[in-house]
Design a protein around this motif. Structure first.
Motif, PDB file in Angstrom:
ATOM      1  N   TYR A 176       0.831  -1.213   0.000  1.00 15.84           N
ATOM      2  CA  TYR A 176       0.000   0.000   0.000  1.00 15.84           C
ATOM      3  C   TYR A 176       0.862   1.258   0.000  1.00 15.84           C
ATOM      4  N   LEU A 177       2.066   1.182   0.615  1.00 17.56           N
ATOM      5  CA  LEU A 177       2.944   2.347   0.677  1.00 17.56           C
ATOM      6  C   LEU A 177       3.347   2.845  -0.701  1.00 17.56           C
ATOM      7  N   MET A 178       3.319   1.941  -1.680  1.00 16.35           N
ATOM      8  CA  MET A 178       3.710   2.321  -3.043  1.00 16.35           C
ATOM      9  C   MET A 178       2.505   2.654  -3.905  1.00 16.35           C
ATOM     10  N   HIS A 179       1.280   2.489  -3.379  1.00 19.12           N
ATOM     11  CA  HIS A 179       0.066   2.750  -4.171  1.00 19.12           C
ATOM     12  C   HIS A 179      -0.940   3.575  -3.387  1.00 19.12           C
ATOM     13  N   GLN A 180      -0.442   4.515  -2.574  1.00 18.56           N
ATOM     14  CA  GLN A 180      -1.358   5.284  -1.725  1.00 18.56           C
ATOM     15  C   GLN A 180      -2.324   6.127  -2.551  1.00 18.56           C
ATOM     16  N   GLU A 181      -1.908   6.536  -3.734  1.00 15.37           N
ATOM     17  CA  GLU A 181      -2.775   7.389  -4.556  1.00 15.37           C
ATOM     18  C   GLU A 181      -3.682   6.588  -5.479  1.00 15.37           C
ATOM     19  N   LEU A 182      -3.695   5.275  -5.286  1.00 11.13           N
ATOM     20  CA  LEU A 182      -4.497   4.406  -6.148  1.00 11.13           C
ATOM     21  C   LEU A 182      -5.985   4.678  -5.957  1.00 11.13           C
ATOM     22  N   ASN A 183      -6.721   4.811  -7.065  1.00 11.29           N
ATOM     23  CA  ASN A 183      -8.169   5.026  -6.983  1.00 11.29           C
ATOM     24  C   ASN A 183      -8.889   3.694  -6.862  1.00 11.29           C
ATOM     25  N   VAL A 184      -9.785   3.643  -5.899  1.00 11.33           N
ATOM     26  CA  VAL A 184     -10.584   2.436  -5.665  1.00 11.33           C
ATOM     27  C   VAL A 184     -12.050   2.825  -5.707  1.00 11.33           C
ATOM     28  N   THR A 185     -12.839   2.064  -6.468  1.00 12.39           N
ATOM     29  CA  THR A 185     -14.273   2.370  -6.543  1.00 12.39           C
ATOM     30  C   THR A 185     -15.004   1.751  -5.349  1.00 12.39           C
ATOM     31  N   MET A 186     -16.192   2.299  -5.097  1.00 12.98           N
ATOM     32  CA  MET A 186     -17.013   1.772  -4.014  1.00 12.98           C
ATOM     33  C   MET A 186     -17.357   0.315  -4.260  1.00 12.98           C
ATOM     34  N   GLU A 187     -17.661  -0.017  -5.506  1.00 11.22           N
ATOM     35  CA  GLU A 187     -18.019  -1.396  -5.829  1.00 11.22           C
ATOM     36  C   GLU A 187     -16.854  -2.341  -5.583  1.00 11.22           C
ATOM     37  N   GLU A 188     -15.639  -1.893  -5.967  1.00  9.84           N
ATOM     38  CA  GLU A 188     -14.463  -2.740  -5.785  1.00  9.84           C
ATOM     39  C   GLU A 188     -14.195  -2.995  -4.294  1.00  9.84           C
ATOM     40  N   PHE A 189     -14.294  -1.937  -3.502  1.00 14.71           N
ATOM     41  CA  PHE A 189     -13.984  -2.102  -2.075  1.00 14.71           C
ATOM     42  C   PHE A 189     -15.067  -2.919  -1.368  1.00 14.71           C
ATOM     43  N   THR A 190     -16.333  -2.679  -1.754  1.00 16.71           N
ATOM     44  CA  THR A 190     -17.423  -3.460  -1.161  1.00 16.71           C
ATOM     45  C   THR A 190     -17.273  -4.936  -1.509  1.00 16.71           C
ATOM     46  N   GLN A 191     -16.866  -5.195  -2.777  1.00 21.37           N
ATOM     47  CA  GLN A 191     -16.654  -6.589  -3.189  1.00 21.37           C
ATOM     48  C   GLN A 191     -15.495  -7.216  -2.418  1.00 21.37           C
TER      49      GLN A 191
END
Length: 465
Positions: free
Chosen positions: A27-42
C-alpha cells in the motif's frame, strides 16, 4: 493495478464484532491508487464482511490518500447482544428490622433502631419478577449472536407462607413476624412472656420470635428461630436467636452471660459478657471487660469500651477506648479474634504433630531395618507401637488441617476502619488481622486503617469541627 488483497489486510476481533482494516507494505507504493465503491465493497464481501459496514470509513478509503496514522480503521462493527435481565423478588413489606438513622445525630433514639416486621393473615409478602430473554445481536459476518437469557431468582415459601404459581405471589398464612432467611420467606409466630422469665416458663426454645417483657435471670436459656426482644436486662444467662436480639437495658454477664444473634444485636450496655452478632452490634452505652464479636460492625458512640476483646469484620465506631487507668483493651478489625486465636492454637498443634511424625518416621525406619525383628518380641512390640502412634498422629493431623481449612476464609482488614470520636487511651491494642499496634499515649478523635500493611492513624478533628 495491485489487488486490494495485496494492499489491505482485514483483521476481525475474537468475538467477531469488529473488523479492522490494516495496510500492507504494498500500500505504501500505491497510496494514490483510486478504488471504486463497488471494488472495495466486493473486497469486503470476499472476506465475508457484510454487516455493520462503516460507510464513513469506506468513503475515506475510496476517496484515496488515507493517512497512515488513520490505520488501523474500524471498517465494520456488529451489534452486541443485550443480555436478559435476571429475575428478582419484589417485596411488598420492609423485611429489614433496622431503622435508618444518622448515628452522629444527638437526637438518635437507641430504642427506635429495631422493629419487627409484622404481618396479618393473607397479607402479600412478595412477588416474583420473571427473567427476560434479552435481545440477539449480529456480528460483522452477518451471523446471529444469541443473547444470554436472565437467570431466574430462587425464592420459596417457608413456614406459614404459601406461594401461588399463577400470580407468582407469596402470602402470609399466619399472624406473626415476616423473615427472609437465605432464599426462603418465613412468617414466625410470636411467643411472649408478660414479666421476667421465671420457673413458670423455664428455658425457652421456640421456632419463632420471643418477647420477654421483663428480665432474664442467671441460669436461663432462650433460643429462638426468629428474633428475641427483652425489655429488661440479661444476667448470666444464654440468649441465642437465628434473627436479631434487642435488649432494652443490658447484659450483666458475670463472665458467663452470652448473647448470640444470626443477624443484629442492639443492647443498652455489656458488662463482663460474651456477645456474638453475625451482622452488626449496636451498644447504647459502654462495653466493659467483655468479649464482643460482630461480623460487620460494632457501634458504641455514646459510651466506652474498656478491657476485654472486641472484633468486627468491617468497622468499629466508638466514643472512648480504654480509660485513665490504662486498662488493657484490644480491638481487632477484619477478623474474628476467637477464630484468630483458634487458628494460632491449631497451627501450633499442627507443627507439634508434624515434628512428632518426623521422629516416628525415623524410628520406624530404624526398626524396620532390624533383621528378623519378629524374633525379638521387645523390638517387634516397639515397631507395632510406632505404627499405631504414627497412624493416630496422621489421623489427628488430617483433622487439624480440616479445621484450619474451615477457618481459612477471606478477611477484610484491608478495608476495615476504627473510628474513635472521643479519646483512645494508652495500653490499647489495635489490630488489623495479624498486624498490631500498641497505643502508648492518649489521642482524641482519630481513625485507624491498614495502609500498605501498616496501621495508619489520622485525626478526625476537621470532620467533627
Amino acid at each position: 493495478m495491485a489487488e486490494l488483497s495485496q494492499l489491505f489486510i482485514l483483521k476481525v476481533s475474537n468475538d467477531q464484532m469488529i473488523a479492522e482494516l490494516h495496510y500492507t507494505d504494498e500500500y505504501l507504493m500505491h497510496q494514490e491508487l483510486n478504488v471504486t465503491m463497488e471494488e472495495f465493497t466486493q473486497f469486503l464481501h470476499n472476506n465475508k464482511i457484510i454487516f455493520g459496514l462503516d460507510e464513513g470509513s469506506i468513503e475515506k478509503v475510496v476517496s484515496g490518500g488515507v493517512p497512515l496514522e488513520d490505520f488501523p480503521m474500524v471498517i465494520a462493527r456488529g451489534i452486541e447482544p443485550i443480555p436478559g435481565l435476571d429475575g428478582k423478588v419484589q417485596y411488598t413489606i420492609n423485611f429489614n428490622p433496622m431503622i435508618e438513622k444518622d448515628l452522629n445525630d444527638d437526637r438518635w433514639d437507641f430504642r427506635e433502631v429495631m422493629r419487627i416486621p409484622s404481618v396479618e393473615v393473607n397479607q402479600i409478602l412478595a412477588k416474583l419478577i420473571l427473567p427476560t430473554e434479552g435481545t440477539d445481536g449480529t456480528n460483522v459476518y452477518g451471523n446471529l449472536v444469541r443473547s444470554k437469557p436472565g437467570k431466574p431468582i430462587r425464592m420459596k415459601a417457608g413456614k406459614n407462607v404459601r406461594f401461588e404459581e399463577k400470580s407468582l405471589t407469596f402470602y402470609s398464612e399466619s399472624v406473626g413476624q415476616a423473615n427472609v432467611q437465605g432464599n426462603t420467606i418465613h412468617v414466625h409466630p410470636v411467643y411472649e412472656v408478660s414479666d421476667s422469665l421465671s420457673m413458670k416458663e423455664g428455658n425457652i426454645d421456640f421456632i419463632g420470635t420471643v418477647i420477654i417483657k421483663g428480665d432474664v435471670p442467671s441460669g436461663y436459656t432462650i433460643k429462638a428461630g426468629g428474633d428475641i426482644k427483652i425489655y429488661g436486662m440479661v444476667e448470666a444467662a444464654t440468649v441465642k436467636a437465628e434473627g436479631s436480639v434487642y435488649v432494652a437495658e443490658g447484659l450483666a454477664g458475670q463472665q458467663k452471660g452470652t448473647i448470640e444473634a444470626g443477624e443484629t444485636i442492639q443492647i443498652g450496655y455489656i458488662n463482663q459478657g460474651n456477645v456474638y452478632a453475625t451482622n452488626k452490634l449496636f451498644v447504647e452505652n459502654s462495653i466493659l471487660h467483655s468479649e464482643c464479636i460482630a461480623g460487620d460492625e460494632i457501634i458504641c458512640q455514646r459510651g466506652s469500651v474498656i478491657g476485654g476483646h472486641s472484633s468486627a469484620g468491617n468497622s468499629i465506631q466508638i466514643k472512648h477506648v480504654g480509660n485513665h487507668m490504662n486498662t488493657r483493651t484490644e480491638l481487632i478489625l477484619g477478623q474474628n479474634h476467637k477464630e484468630l486465636q483458634e487458628t494460632e492454637e491449631l497451627q501450633s498443634q499442627k507443627k507439634e504433630i508434624e515434628d512428632t511424625l518426623k521422629k516416628l518416621a525415623v524410628l520406624g525406619e530404624k526398626l524396620s531395618q532390624v533383621p528378623n525383628i519378629e524374633s525379638n518380641p521387645k523390638l517387634f512390640q516397639a515397631l507395632q507401637r510406632q505404627k499405631a502412634s504414627y497412624d493416630k498422629n496422621v489421623e489427628l493431623l488430617d483433622s487439624i488441617k480440616e479445621k484450619l481449612e474451615s477457618l481459612n476464609h477471606e478477611t477484610n482488614e484491608k478495608y476495615a476502619k476504627l473510628i474513635v470520636i472521643g479519646n483512645i487511651f494508652a495500653n490499647t491494642v489495635v489490630a488489623f488481622g495479624k498486624y498490631k499496634r500498641m497505643i502508648d499515649t492518649s489521642y482524641n478523635k482519630v481513625q485507624f486503617e491498614l495502609v500498605r500493611n501498616e496501621i495508619y492513624m489520622r485525626s478526625l478533628e476537621d470532620s467533627f469541627a
